[in-house]
Design a protein around this motif. Structure first.
Motif, mmCIF file in Angstrom:
data_model
loop_
_atom_site.group_PDB
_atom_site.id
_atom_site.type_symbol
_atom_site.label_atom_id
_atom_site.label_comp_id
_atom_site.label_asym_id
_atom_site.label_seq_id
_atom_site.Cartn_x
_atom_site.Cartn_y
_atom_site.Cartn_z
ATOM 1 N N ASP A 1 47.813 40.174 40.633
ATOM 2 C CA ASP A 1 47.211 40.972 39.571
ATOM 3 C C ASP A 1 48.169 41.960 38.920
ATOM 4 O OD1 ASP A 1 47.429 42.575 41.763
ATOM 5 O OD2 ASP A 1 45.310 43.116 41.884
ATOM 6 N N LYS A 2 49.421 42.035 39.415
ATOM 7 C CA LYS A 2 50.426 42.884 38.774
ATOM 8 C C LYS A 2 51.399 42.076 37.917
ATOM 9 C CE LYS A 2 50.459 46.259 42.559
ATOM 10 N NZ LYS A 2 51.295 46.887 43.616
ATOM 11 N N ALA A 3 51.331 40.765 38.017
ATOM 12 C CA ALA A 3 52.335 39.904 37.379
ATOM 13 C C ALA A 3 52.224 39.959 35.866
ATOM 14 C CB ALA A 3 52.185 38.475 37.863
ATOM 15 N N ALA B 1 42.111 33.896 35.408
ATOM 16 C CA ALA B 1 41.397 34.934 34.665
ATOM 17 C C ALA B 1 41.614 36.317 35.270
ATOM 18 C CB ALA B 1 39.909 34.610 34.633
ATOM 19 N N CYS B 2 42.119 36.372 36.499
ATOM 20 C CA CYS B 2 42.372 37.666 37.171
ATOM 21 C C CYS B 2 43.757 38.219 36.860
ATOM 22 C CB CYS B 2 42.219 37.503 38.677
ATOM 23 S SG CYS B 2 40.577 36.981 39.198
ATOM 24 N N LEU B 3 44.562 37.484 36.120
ATOM 25 C CA LEU B 3 45.922 37.935 35.805
ATOM 26 C C LEU B 3 45.845 38.912 34.630
ATOM 27 C CD1 LEU B 3 47.751 34.496 36.182
ATOM 28 C CD2 LEU B 3 47.473 36.311 37.888
ATOM 29 N N LYS B 4 45.337 40.083 34.914
ATOM 30 C CA LYS B 4 44.980 41.037 33.869
ATOM 31 C C LYS B 4 46.183 41.543 33.090
ATOM 32 C CE LYS B 4 41.278 42.686 36.892
ATOM 33 N NZ LYS B 4 40.704 43.868 37.583
ATOM 34 N N LYS B 5 47.357 41.539 33.697
ATOM 35 C CA LYS B 5 48.534 42.095 33.034
ATOM 36 C C LYS B 5 49.478 41.010 32.522
ATOM 37 C CE LYS B 5 48.403 46.327 35.799
ATOM 38 N NZ LYS B 5 49.142 47.236 36.701
ATOM 39 N N SER C 1 37.810 26.446 40.742
ATOM 40 C CA SER C 1 36.814 27.179 39.950
ATOM 41 C C SER C 1 36.559 28.579 40.495
ATOM 42 C CB SER C 1 35.485 26.407 39.928
ATOM 43 O OG SER C 1 35.659 25.145 39.344
ATOM 44 N N TYR C 2 37.269 28.936 41.557
ATOM 45 C CA TYR C 2 37.026 30.233 42.206
ATOM 46 C C TYR C 2 37.784 31.329 41.470
ATOM 47 C CZ TYR C 2 36.953 33.822 45.820
ATOM 48 O OH TYR C 2 36.794 34.996 46.502
ATOM 49 N N ILE C 3 37.089 32.446 41.232
ATOM 50 C CA ILE C 3 37.700 33.601 40.562
ATOM 51 C C ILE C 3 37.626 34.785 41.526
ATOM 52 C CG2 ILE C 3 37.644 35.080 38.523
ATOM 53 C CD1 ILE C 3 36.108 32.893 37.094
ATOM 54 N N PRO C 4 38.701 35.103 42.230
ATOM 55 C CA PRO C 4 38.642 36.126 43.301
ATOM 56 C C PRO C 4 38.326 37.523 42.801
ATOM 57 C CG PRO C 4 40.901 35.422 42.892
ATOM 58 C CD PRO C 4 40.039 34.499 42.113
ATOM 59 N N CYS C 5 38.575 37.813 41.524
ATOM 60 C CA CYS C 5 38.348 39.176 41.026
ATOM 61 C C CYS C 5 36.970 39.350 40.414
ATOM 62 C CB CYS C 5 39.414 39.535 39.991
ATOM 63 S SG CYS C 5 39.409 38.454 38.540
ATOM 64 N N ARG C 6 36.115 38.341 40.480
ATOM 65 C CA ARG C 6 34.819 38.402 39.804
ATOM 66 C C ARG C 6 33.692 38.294 40.820
ATOM 67 N NH1 ARG C 6 33.895 34.991 34.436
ATOM 68 N NH2 ARG C 6 35.521 36.478 33.867
ATOM 69 N N LYS C 7 32.672 39.063 40.615
ATOM 70 C CA LYS C 7 31.494 39.004 41.481
ATOM 71 C C LYS C 7 30.832 37.638 41.355
ATOM 72 C CE LYS C 7 27.261 41.497 42.617
ATOM 73 N NZ LYS C 7 26.357 42.634 42.265
ATOM 74 N N GLY C 8 30.537 37.028 42.447
ATOM 75 C CA GLY C 8 29.988 35.677 42.438
ATOM 76 C C GLY C 8 31.068 34.635 42.592
ATOM 77 N N GLY C 9 32.260 34.873 42.017
ATOM 78 C CA GLY C 9 33.431 34.058 42.296
ATOM 79 C C GLY C 9 33.610 32.802 41.496
ATOM 80 N N TYR C 10 32.559 32.255 40.854
ATOM 81 C CA TYR C 10 32.708 30.976 40.175
ATOM 82 C C TYR C 10 32.154 31.081 38.755
ATOM 83 C CZ TYR C 10 33.782 28.980 44.719
ATOM 84 O OH TYR C 10 34.367 28.700 45.922
#
Length: 536
Positions: A384-386, A405-409, A496-505
């Motif tokens: 998430d810092k990349a 989708a978690c690669l916010k930066k 399909s898993y999104i580790p930074c999102r509630k519910g994950g998928y």
């Protein structure tokens, strides 16, 4: 007859008197000798009259009296000291005379058996009650801490040198200078005199534990030094106080020095051997330099494998691109604490290890132009810092994991020239800082509204894919051939898993809910893909 009898008596008396005198003389001599032996001697009082052996002679009688009766034999004298031979027990001593008695002789040594116990002493008189104890004195002040041991004074340098360390390094530099045959910038002509700290390419500082001036940095970047035997052995490993060594764009050859570990060069934390003429295996000696934070060996001809221990060094920067390394990436790749990781332009193969998700410090990572295979692990979404992730020019395949989708930066995301396929996730196109998304030369089949916005802004490049309604795509035959082979990834559900999102998928067409963010500084790892020195 009477006269004859008188004469006989006188003769007998004379003999007895002389014998008494002779005995006294002998006894007196033996006494004095014995007193000397047992420690006595000196003055001895005259014997008492009671102990005289012979009485004084009677007064003279008239001529020719009747012969007296013979006197009785004298009794043996009581010896005051034992004779040399063992005598019988002595009689009890006579009462002392009026004059002071002689000093008693020392006691004889005790017999082997213990002496009889002495008589019990008379009970002492009752002691008076003890006086009350005096008031206790105040406690002493706490002891002062011992003074810290003084550091032994540093040896004095020779005249003209600021320290013994500088004097030592001066001789090392002068020997190294003789190996430099090609010096196009005439740098070494200024390596003259005792002022080593002002030599071009060298900097001095204070050694932390010695508090003396020493050589701290050698920066030969761009000097183009050359010579038939230009090696760093005998130079880098003998500058014991060095903390920085940069030698980008020179002509060093031979092996990398073996003795640059922290046990010898204690403060070495930056090493740059880039763009030289090194070859052979990975320079293992750098593994002993455990204080390193910067390691740059790019643009050489190192080959073979990279030891897994490299990814446990406490580095900030690891550049090993543009060599000839060939191996699968070590499974402990994610153990590295680095910020900048560049493995580009080698022959690394196999999949990207799932452990990469543990390298949470990573800001920029370049895997481009290798021979990597397999699907991208969803764990990449944990970085998430990349700001830069580049795997272009490999043989990777599969869909883009939704975890991206978690690669916010993320600013630069390059997946070009691989075998990726499927729809481009809308949530990836919706990343707030994205400045360059390169997906060209793959087999993607669909893009949504957010991705089409990026295409119009020239941020997204999807040329040479299988998107039917966009220009510049592959031919239908080429796409049909690719999809004629069934392709799958292990654990496809994880894509399909999104580790930074509630519910994950979520679905691939779902957009990101992230807000726009200010742009980050320009990436720097792409500068490592050029042979010149870096400006970090």
């Amino acid at each position: 007859m009477g006269t004859a009898s008188l004469c006989s008596s006188i003769l007998l008396f004379t003999l007895i008197f002389h014998s008494c005198l002779h005995y006294n003389a002998v006894v007196g001599t033996e006494r004095e000798a014995l007193e000397i032996i047992i420690g006595g001697g000196g003055y001895s009082p005259a014997p008492s009259p009671e102990n005289e052996n012979c009485p004084p002679p009677p007064p003279p009688e008239p001529l020719c009296p009747p012969p007296p009766s013979p006197p009785p034999p004298p009794p043996p004298p009581p010896p005051s000291h034992p004779p040399p031979s063992p005598p019988p027990p002595p009689p009890p001593p006579s009462p002392p005379p009026p004059s002071p008695p002689p000093p008693p002789p020392p006691p004889s040594p005790p017999p082997p058996s213990p002496p009889p116990p002495p008589p019990p002493p008379s009970p002492p008189p009752p002691s008076p009650p003890p006086p009350p104890p005096p008031p206790s004195p105040p406690p002493p002040p706490p002891p002062r801490p011992p003074p810290s041991p003084r550091r032994p004074p540093s040896p004095k340098p020779s005249k003209g040198f600021v320290s013994k360390n500088i004097e030592r390094d001066y001789h090392i530099i002068q020997r190294f200078k003789k190996l430099i045959i090609n010096d196009p910038m005439h740098i070494t002509k200024k390596w003259v005199g005792n002022d080593v700290c002002n030599y071009p390419g060298f900097k001095c500082a204070t050694v932390p534990d010695q508090k003396v001036t020493a050589l701290a940095a050698a920066d030969f970047n761009g000097y183009s030094f050359g010579g038939p035997d230009l090696q760093l052995t005998g130079f880098l490993d003998r500058l014991l106080d060095l903390s920085i060594f940069h030698a980008n764009s020179n002509n060093f050859t031979g092996p990398v020095p073996k003795s640059i570990g922290t046990s010898r060069v204690r403060y070495l934390f930056e090493v740059d051997f880039s763009n030289n003429k090194y070859s052979g295996g990975f320079p293992m000696s750098v593994l002993q330099a455990t204080n390193l934070t910067f390691l740059d060996i790019r643009f050489n001809s190192f080959s073979g494998s990279v030891p897994a221990e490299v990814f446990t060094l406490d580095l900030d920067v690891l550049f090993i691109n543009n060599n000839k390394f060939s191996q699968q990436l070590p499974r402990n790749l994610g153990s590295t604490p680095v910020l900048y990781l560049t493995l580009a332009n080698n022959k690394f193969s196999g999949p990207i290890p799932r452990s990469i998700g543990n390298a949470r410090n990573l800001l920029e990572v370049l895997f481009l132009n290798n021979e990597l295979e397999g699907c991208l692990p969803y764990e990449i979404g944990k970085l998430d810092k990349a700001v830069v992730f580049d795997v272009g020019g490999n043989k990777l395949t599969g869909p883009i994991p939704h975890s991206f989708a978690c690669l916010k930066k993320m600013e630069i995301l390059n997946l070009a020239v691989n075998k990726f396929y499927g729809p481009v996730p809308e949530m990836v196109c919706d990343l707030p800082r994205l400045a360059n998304l390169s997906l060209s030369h793959n087999y993607f089949t669909q893009v949504g509204p957010e991705c089409r916005k990026l295409i119009k802004k020239r941020i997204l490049d999807v040329r040479m894919n299988c998107i039917l309604d966009l220009p510049g795509q592959r031919s239908a035959a080429d796409c049909a051939k690719f999809f004629s082979i069934k392709r799958t990834c292990p654990n496809e559900r994880s894509l399909s898993y999104i580790p930074c999102r509630k519910g994950g998928y979520s679905s691939s067409l779902e957009t990101s809910d992230q807000q726009s963010m200010a742009p980050a500084p320009a990436p720097i790892t792409y500068n490592a893909l050029k042979p010149h020195k870096l400006r970090l």
